[in-house]
Design a protein around this motif. Structure first.
Motif, PDB file in Angstrom:
ATOM      1  N   ASP A 108      25.494  57.526 -11.667  1.00 18.38           N
ATOM      2  CA  ASP A 108      26.568  57.113 -10.744  1.00 18.38           C
ATOM      3  C   ASP A 108      27.465  56.067 -11.376  1.00 18.38           C
ATOM      4  O   ASP A 108      27.897  55.120 -10.709  1.00 18.38           O
ATOM      5  CB  ASP A 108      25.974  56.530  -9.444  1.00 18.38           C
ATOM      6  N   ASP A 140      30.084  59.271 -12.039  1.00 12.21           N
ATOM      7  CA  ASP A 140      29.883  59.517 -10.610  1.00 12.21           C
ATOM      8  C   ASP A 140      30.878  60.549 -10.085  1.00 12.21           C
ATOM      9  O   ASP A 140      31.999  60.651 -10.564  1.00 12.21           O
ATOM     10  CB  ASP A 140      30.032  58.219  -9.820  1.00 12.21           C
ATOM     11  N   GLU A 152      29.037  64.598 -12.863  1.00  8.29           N
ATOM     12  CA  GLU A 152      28.359  65.095 -11.661  1.00  8.29           C
ATOM     13  C   GLU A 152      29.378  65.402 -10.567  1.00  8.29           C
ATOM     14  O   GLU A 152      30.485  64.863 -10.546  1.00  8.29           O
ATOM     15  CB  GLU A 152      27.300  64.111 -11.173  1.00  8.29           C
TER      16      GLU A 152
HETATM   17 MG    MG Z   1      26.440  60.025  -7.622  1.00  7.41          MG
END
Ligand code: MG
Ligand code: C2E
Ligand code: MG
Ligand code: MG
Length: 290
Positions: free
Chosen positions: A179, A201, A235
């Motif tokens: 993240d 993130d 991600e």
């Molecule tokens: Mg995340």
């Protein structure tokens, strides 16, 4: 007739007592019981190599499956587990489940990896590492096949964190910061830690090709990671446009709903098999459609 009636009544009563007692339990108690009863399963979100479309890894994501059939997501129970110290037995359970689910597949494909989320408290106590080492050794999985990811929160207490990262890397694991960009003191933290990889993130991926202020930041995160010789995993990739941008920026690994949601172990095995042969077959299309 009397006997079965009595039985029915007493069964109902016992049921009622159990129901009432479960209603009265505090969330912490409930979680402790759930861990003891192993009410958790792990789902696996494929991680794709953008250079060839192959599935090279998966992120292990915990789900709580309650006896009444309700599913509870990690965003609800992980913070509770962290506050109450229950995270340590939960992480042990996670490691056990991942090895149980994936050892055969990992032994069959030495190029496959599973990434597990480790909490700040796990890093501080360091207890997860001997548990992981034991599980990996016992099952014949290479330590390099298990990646570890922890959020910035996990790295805040820098001296402790650096030691934990060193120990995990010495045991053969790749360590990623998760993240990235959502916490604070990101930049100073990064310099002092012997990390292998950085996960961008999903908020920064989401901002790609939009006019959100965040979109300005994304290329800088990528440049900085490259400068620090970190592998990058993006991600929350949801669109072809985001994928094209990331690939052009030299990002090698990605996960997100564009490829697949997190899958139960057996479905992940099929997805992985498909993605080994070509850039996505029937099961990959099914997974995307979920
Ligand atoms: Mg995340
Ligand atoms: P995370 O590590 O950042 O995991 C990624 C989360 O983003 C997952 O949510 C995943 O389902 C979701 N996601 C994946 N692809 C997409 C996408 O394309 N779009 C969007 N909007 N979301 C996507 P999930 O499974 O609910 O997990 C939430 C968080 O819970 C994780 O965030 C992680 O921090 C934590 N967590 C999950 N499993 C574990 C665990 O075993 N141990 C610990 N300590 N934390 C865990
Ligand atoms: Mg993660
Ligand atoms: Mg993440």
């Amino acid at each position: 007739l009397l006997l079965p009636m009595g039985l029915l009544v007493s069964t109902l009563l016992v049921g009622l007592v159990i129901w009432v007692s479960r209603q009265r339990l505090s969330p912490e108690k409930e979680l402790a019981i759930a861990i003891r009863k192993r009410e958790f399963v792990v789902h696996y979100q494929p991680i794709i190599d953008l250079s060839n479309g192959r599935c090279v890894a998966a992120e292990a994501l915990l789900r709580w499956r309650r006896p009444d059939g309700r599913w509870i997501g990690p965003d609800l129970f992980i913070p509770l587990a962290e506050e109450t110290g229950l995270i340590s037995p939960l992480t042990d359970l996670l490691i056990e489940r991942v090895i149980e689910d994936q050892a055969a597949l990992l032994r069959a494909d030495r190029d496959l990896h599973i990434s597990i989320n480790i909490s700040a408290r796990d890093l501080e106590s360091g207890r997860f590492l001997p548990v992981l080492t034991e599980a990996v050794t016992r099952s014949g999985v290479a330590p390099s096949q298990i990646w570890i990811e922890a959020t910035e929160q996990g790295f805040i207490r820098a001296e402790i964190a650096a030691g934990a990262v060193e120990a995990a890397r010495a045991a053969g694991h790749m360590v990623a910061i998760d993240d990235f960009g959502t916490g604070y003191s990101s930049l100073s933290l990064l310099q002092g830690l012997p990390l292998d990889a950085l996960k961008i993130d999903k908020s920064f991926v989401e901002a790609i090709a939009t006019d959100a202020a965040t979109s300005v930041v994304t290329p800088h995160i990528i440049d900085m990671a490259h400068g620090l010789k970190l592998r990058i995993i993006a991600e929350g990739v949801e669109t072809r446009e985001q994928e094209a941008y990331l690939r052009a920026a030299g990002v090698r690994l990605a996960q997100g709903w564009l490829y697949s949601h997190a899958l139960p172990a057996s479905e992940f095995a099929t997805f992985h098999q498909d993605r080994k042969v070509q850039g996505g077959g029937a099961s990959a299309r099914r997974a995307r459609a979920r």
